[in-house]
Scaffold this motif. Structure first.
Motif, mmCIF file in Angstrom:
data_model
loop_
_atom_site.group_PDB
_atom_site.id
_atom_site.type_symbol
_atom_site.label_atom_id
_atom_site.label_comp_id
_atom_site.label_asym_id
_atom_site.label_seq_id
_atom_site.Cartn_x
_atom_site.Cartn_y
_atom_site.Cartn_z
ATOM 1 N N THR A 126 -162.422 -8.046 -25.142
ATOM 2 C CA THR A 126 -163.065 -7.008 -24.343
ATOM 3 C C THR A 126 -162.416 -5.651 -24.605
ATOM 4 N N SER A 127 -163.245 -4.599 -24.603
ATOM 5 C CA SER A 127 -162.690 -3.269 -24.859
ATOM 6 C C SER A 127 -162.563 -2.470 -23.570
ATOM 7 N N SER A 128 -163.148 -2.951 -22.467
ATOM 8 C CA SER A 128 -163.108 -2.127 -21.262
ATOM 9 C C SER A 128 -163.054 -2.917 -19.954
ATOM 10 N N GLU B 244 -165.603 -8.128 -55.546
ATOM 11 C CA GLU B 244 -166.068 -7.055 -56.452
ATOM 12 C C GLU B 244 -164.974 -6.038 -56.714
ATOM 13 N N LYS B 245 -164.188 -5.722 -55.663
ATOM 14 C CA LYS B 245 -163.133 -4.716 -55.784
ATOM 15 C C LYS B 245 -161.854 -5.292 -56.389
ATOM 16 N N GLY B 246 -161.865 -6.573 -56.704
ATOM 17 C CA GLY B 246 -160.692 -7.200 -57.325
ATOM 18 C C GLY B 246 -159.565 -7.478 -56.340
ATOM 19 N N LYS B 247 -159.911 -7.465 -55.002
ATOM 20 C CA LYS B 247 -158.868 -7.736 -53.993
ATOM 21 C C LYS B 247 -158.645 -9.227 -53.811
ATOM 22 N N MET B 248 -159.628 -10.032 -54.191
ATOM 23 C CA MET B 248 -159.449 -11.489 -54.166
ATOM 24 C C MET B 248 -160.314 -12.113 -55.258
ATOM 25 N N LEU C 236 -157.062 -9.517 -26.261
ATOM 26 C CA LEU C 236 -156.682 -9.335 -27.673
ATOM 27 C C LEU C 236 -157.733 -8.406 -28.262
ATOM 28 N N HIS C 237 -157.432 -7.121 -28.225
ATOM 29 C CA HIS C 237 -158.444 -6.129 -28.574
ATOM 30 C C HIS C 237 -158.277 -5.645 -30.009
ATOM 31 N N PHE C 238 -159.237 -6.037 -30.852
ATOM 32 C CA PHE C 238 -159.236 -5.655 -32.272
ATOM 33 C C PHE C 238 -160.028 -4.361 -32.457
ATOM 34 N N PHE C 239 -159.895 -3.762 -33.629
ATOM 35 C CA PHE C 239 -160.580 -2.499 -33.928
ATOM 36 C C PHE C 239 -161.468 -2.648 -35.149
ATOM 37 N N ASN C 240 -162.509 -1.853 -35.161
ATOM 38 C CA ASN C 240 -163.555 -1.931 -36.176
ATOM 39 C C ASN C 240 -163.289 -0.931 -37.314
ATOM 40 N N PRO C 241 -163.322 -1.330 -38.581
ATOM 41 C CA PRO C 241 -163.604 -2.656 -39.115
ATOM 42 C C PRO C 241 -162.364 -3.562 -39.039
ATOM 43 N N VAL C 242 -162.540 -4.739 -38.475
ATOM 44 C CA VAL C 242 -161.398 -5.631 -38.229
ATOM 45 C C VAL C 242 -160.586 -5.920 -39.497
ATOM 46 N N PRO C 243 -161.219 -6.139 -40.660
ATOM 47 C CA PRO C 243 -160.386 -6.435 -41.829
ATOM 48 C C PRO C 243 -159.490 -5.257 -42.245
ATOM 49 N N VAL C 244 -159.838 -4.047 -41.816
ATOM 50 C CA VAL C 244 -159.103 -2.859 -42.267
ATOM 51 C C VAL C 244 -158.092 -2.362 -41.221
ATOM 52 N N MET C 245 -158.495 -2.318 -39.966
ATOM 53 C CA MET C 245 -157.657 -1.689 -38.939
ATOM 54 C C MET C 245 -156.488 -2.605 -38.561
ATOM 55 N N VAL D 137 -156.019 2.537 -26.335
ATOM 56 C CA VAL D 137 -156.842 3.311 -27.282
ATOM 57 C C VAL D 137 -158.143 3.817 -26.650
ATOM 58 N N ASN D 138 -158.898 2.943 -25.992
ATOM 59 C CA ASN D 138 -160.172 3.417 -25.429
ATOM 60 C C ASN D 138 -159.974 4.353 -24.241
ATOM 61 N N ARG D 139 -158.814 4.243 -23.579
ATOM 62 C CA ARG D 139 -158.531 5.172 -22.473
ATOM 63 C C ARG D 139 -158.484 6.605 -23.013
ATOM 64 N N GLN E 32 -169.874 10.430 -36.298
ATOM 65 C CA GLN E 32 -169.860 9.333 -37.275
ATOM 66 C C GLN E 32 -169.260 8.091 -36.625
ATOM 67 N N LEU E 33 -168.182 8.302 -35.865
ATOM 68 C CA LEU E 33 -167.511 7.173 -35.214
ATOM 69 C C LEU E 33 -168.410 6.545 -34.145
ATOM 70 N N LEU E 34 -169.127 7.394 -33.392
ATOM 71 C CA LEU E 34 -170.063 6.868 -32.385
ATOM 72 C C LEU E 34 -171.136 5.994 -33.044
HETATM 73 N N1 3HC Z 1 -164.545 -4.575 -44.231
HETATM 74 C C1 3HC Z 1 -163.544 -4.637 -45.118
HETATM 75 N N2 3HC Z 1 -163.032 -3.561 -45.743
HETATM 76 C C2 3HC Z 1 -163.599 -2.366 -45.473
HETATM 77 C C3 3HC Z 1 -164.659 -2.222 -44.535
HETATM 78 C C4 3HC Z 1 -165.139 -3.394 -43.915
HETATM 79 N N3 3HC Z 1 -166.115 -3.364 -43.010
HETATM 80 N N4 3HC Z 1 -164.984 -0.913 -44.457
HETATM 81 C C5 3HC Z 1 -164.177 -0.245 -45.299
HETATM 82 N N5 3HC Z 1 -163.318 -1.124 -45.904
HETATM 83 C C6 3HC Z 1 -162.246 -0.821 -46.836
HETATM 84 C C7 3HC Z 1 -162.805 -0.386 -48.170
HETATM 85 O O1 3HC Z 1 -163.018 -1.527 -49.001
HETATM 86 C C8 3HC Z 1 -161.695 0.489 -48.702
HETATM 87 O O2 3HC Z 1 -160.657 -0.278 -49.272
HETATM 88 P P1 3HC Z 1 -159.838 0.259 -50.569
HETATM 89 O O3 3HC Z 1 -159.310 1.616 -50.189
HETATM 90 O O4 3HC Z 1 -158.776 -0.761 -50.760
HETATM 91 O O5 3HC Z 1 -160.861 0.314 -51.654
HETATM 92 C C9 3HC Z 1 -161.109 1.148 -47.444
HETATM 93 O O6 3HC Z 1 -161.512 0.286 -46.334
HETATM 94 C C10 3HC Z 1 -161.637 2.525 -47.255
HETATM 95 O O7 3HC Z 1 -163.053 2.460 -47.222
HETATM 96 P P2 3HC Z 1 -164.018 3.517 -47.923
HETATM 97 O O8 3HC Z 1 -163.323 4.156 -49.092
HETATM 98 O O9 3HC Z 1 -165.345 2.884 -48.148
HETATM 99 O O10 3HC Z 1 -164.324 4.603 -46.796
HETATM 100 P P3 3HC Z 1 -163.328 5.420 -45.899
HETATM 101 O O11 3HC Z 1 -162.156 5.920 -46.667
HETATM 102 O O12 3HC Z 1 -164.183 6.373 -45.156
HETATM 103 O O13 3HC Z 1 -162.781 4.340 -44.864
HETATM 104 C C11 3HC Z 1 -162.882 3.496 -42.677
HETATM 105 C C12 3HC Z 1 -163.615 3.654 -43.978
HETATM 106 C C13 3HC Z 1 -161.659 2.575 -42.873
HETATM 107 C C14 3HC Z 1 -163.868 2.813 -41.730
HETATM 108 C C15 3HC Z 1 -162.410 4.896 -42.170
HETATM 109 O O14 3HC Z 1 -163.480 5.774 -42.186
HETATM 110 C C16 3HC Z 1 -161.804 4.864 -40.781
HETATM 111 O O15 3HC Z 1 -160.635 4.547 -40.601
HETATM 112 N N6 3HC Z 1 -162.608 5.244 -39.761
HETATM 113 C C17 3HC Z 1 -162.204 5.246 -38.361
HETATM 114 C C18 3HC Z 1 -162.311 3.860 -37.848
HETATM 115 C C19 3HC Z 1 -161.940 3.770 -36.405
HETATM 116 O O16 3HC Z 1 -161.577 4.732 -35.743
HETATM 117 N N7 3HC Z 1 -162.036 2.544 -35.872
HETATM 118 C C20 3HC Z 1 -161.762 2.313 -34.484
HETATM 119 C C21 3HC Z 1 -163.061 2.308 -33.762
HETATM 120 S S1 3HC Z 1 -162.823 2.107 -32.042
HETATM 121 C C22 3HC Z 1 -162.824 0.456 -31.805
HETATM 122 O O17 3HC Z 1 -163.027 -0.337 -32.705
HETATM 123 C C23 3HC Z 1 -162.559 -0.030 -30.437
HETATM 124 C C24 3HC Z 1 -163.818 -0.389 -29.722
HETATM 125 O O18 3HC Z 1 -163.453 -1.022 -28.496
HETATM 126 C C25 3HC Z 1 -164.709 0.795 -29.441
#
Ligand code: 3HC
Length: 285
Positions: free
Chosen positions: A118-120, A55-59, A139-148, A189-191, A230-232
């Motif tokens: 595992t995160s902990s 939808e966003k034209g990324k693929m 191999l600890h990934f972060f949420n959202p995995v496709p973004v972080m 990171v979680n520490r 929000q993060l919680l």
């Molecule tokens: N999948 C794919 N892409 C996503 C997504 C998802 N679930 N969520 C958001 N995105 C993309 C959007 O498509 C957008 O892309 P674009 O800029 O190219 O259009 C981009 O991410 C930004 O999203 P939005 O504009 O909708 O919203 P935000 O600017 O608020 O970004 C966020 C969302 C990336 C989640 C941002 O709020 C953020 O970085 N939050 C903090 C996340 C964080 O701290 N994660 C770590 C959590 S801790 C953890 O995972 C470890 C565990 O052990 C606890």
């Protein structure tokens, strides 16, 4: 590249993201869930995420179909037999993880690398539940995995250099930046993040500020993308509670102890975004 086929155990929030990024990078990917219903739910998350990318034209729709064609869902362990790497992202529970590794170890090829998201929990105890502690990493990934962009790569005393080199290459192939960590509960990171999130709840308990004002403070005052509440909600209060308990067990330090309000919210079923209610109401979104 030694890793060609990737297995993922668990298709929840993290597992579905890991399967998605592996398949996007061209890896043949098998994702296992414990039941058909959970598998379908997890595959739905992947389809939804890829659908948004289209939808966003990324693929293109063709690229999405090709990615989905590389992901095979299963409820069996046997389907992971020829994977070169298996990333486990199941519930944060030591006994469940050990039982899963024991079953996987019986069918996986001897050269396969096992990686835990595992995160902990400490990785050594998981590695020792298998016959291949030298080819076992965190191999600890972060949420959202496709973004972080980050992946924490955890080496134990027993991890061999060859396995780490293959993991490093894999992380870069899926577009992530690996950082090396020692096998300490919470890694890097979680520490740092978990005591911060728990402290935000304590600040709320003490009446320092409201949920909205504490979040606004950290967003506007520190430039964080999300406030702590929000993060919680985003990470999951149940997940945070599990992590905090494991870290408290490990370090016996007050800063890792889950505050009473967190426990009560979990007991009340307020898990955050995933249950529709946490510190915020997500039911209308
Ligand atoms: N999948 C794919 N892409 C996503 C997504 C998802 N679930 N969520 C958001 N995105 C993309 C959007 O498509 C957008 O892309 P674009 O800029 O190219 O259009 C981009 O991410 C930004 O999203 P939005 O504009 O909708 O919203 P935000 O600017 O608020 O970004 C966020 C969302 C990336 C989640 C941002 O709020 C953020 O970085 N939050 C903090 C996340 C964080 O701290 N994660 C770590 C959590 S801790 C953890 O995972 C470890 C565990 O052990 C606890």
């Amino acid at each position: 590249m030694a890793i060609r086929k990737v297995g993922v155990l668990g298709c929840g929030l993290m597992g579905s993201g890991i399967a998605e990024v592996a398949a996007k990078a061209g890896f043949d990917t098998v994702v296992r869930e414990v039941s058909e219903a959970l598998l379908e739910k997890g595959m739905g998350k992947i389809r939804g995420s890829l659908g948004k990318a289209v939808e966003k034209g990324k693929m293109t729709a063709e690229e999405r179909d090709a990615v989905l064609g590389r992901i095979h869902g299963t409820t069996s362990f046997e389907a992971l037999a020829d994977c070169d790497l298996v990333v486990e992202a199941i519930v944060e529970n030591l006994d469940e993880k050990k039982a899963t590794y024991a079953a996987l170890d019986k069918v996986a090829k001897p050269t396969a690398i096992f990686a835990s998201n595992t995160s902990s929990l400490t990785v050594t105890q998981l590695a020792m539940a298998t016959s291949r502690p030298a080819r076992f990493v965190g191999l600890h990934f972060f949420n959202p995995v496709p973004v972080m962009k980050l992946v924490e790569v955890v080496r134990t005393l027993l991890t061999e250099d060859a396995a780490l080199a293959e993991i490093d290459e894999f992380c870069r192939a899926i577009g992530k930046t690996p950082v090396a960590c020692k096998d300490n509960s919470g890694f890097i990171v979680n520490r740092l993040l978990v005591p911060y999130l728990l402290d935000a709840i304590r600040a709320l308990e003490e009446g320092v500020g409201s949920v909205a004002d504490i979040d606004e403070g950290m967003k506007l005052g520190c430039g964080y993308p999300m406030g702590p509440f929000q993060l919680l909600d985003f990470v999951g209060l149940d997940t945070t509670y599990f992590i905090a308990n494991i870290m408290f067990e490990e370090y016996r330090e007050k800063r890792f102890a889950p505050p009473p309000l967190l426990k009560q919210m979990v007991q009340a079923g307020r898990f955050g975004k995933k249950s529709g209610r946490g510190f915020y109401d997500h039911s209308k979104k």
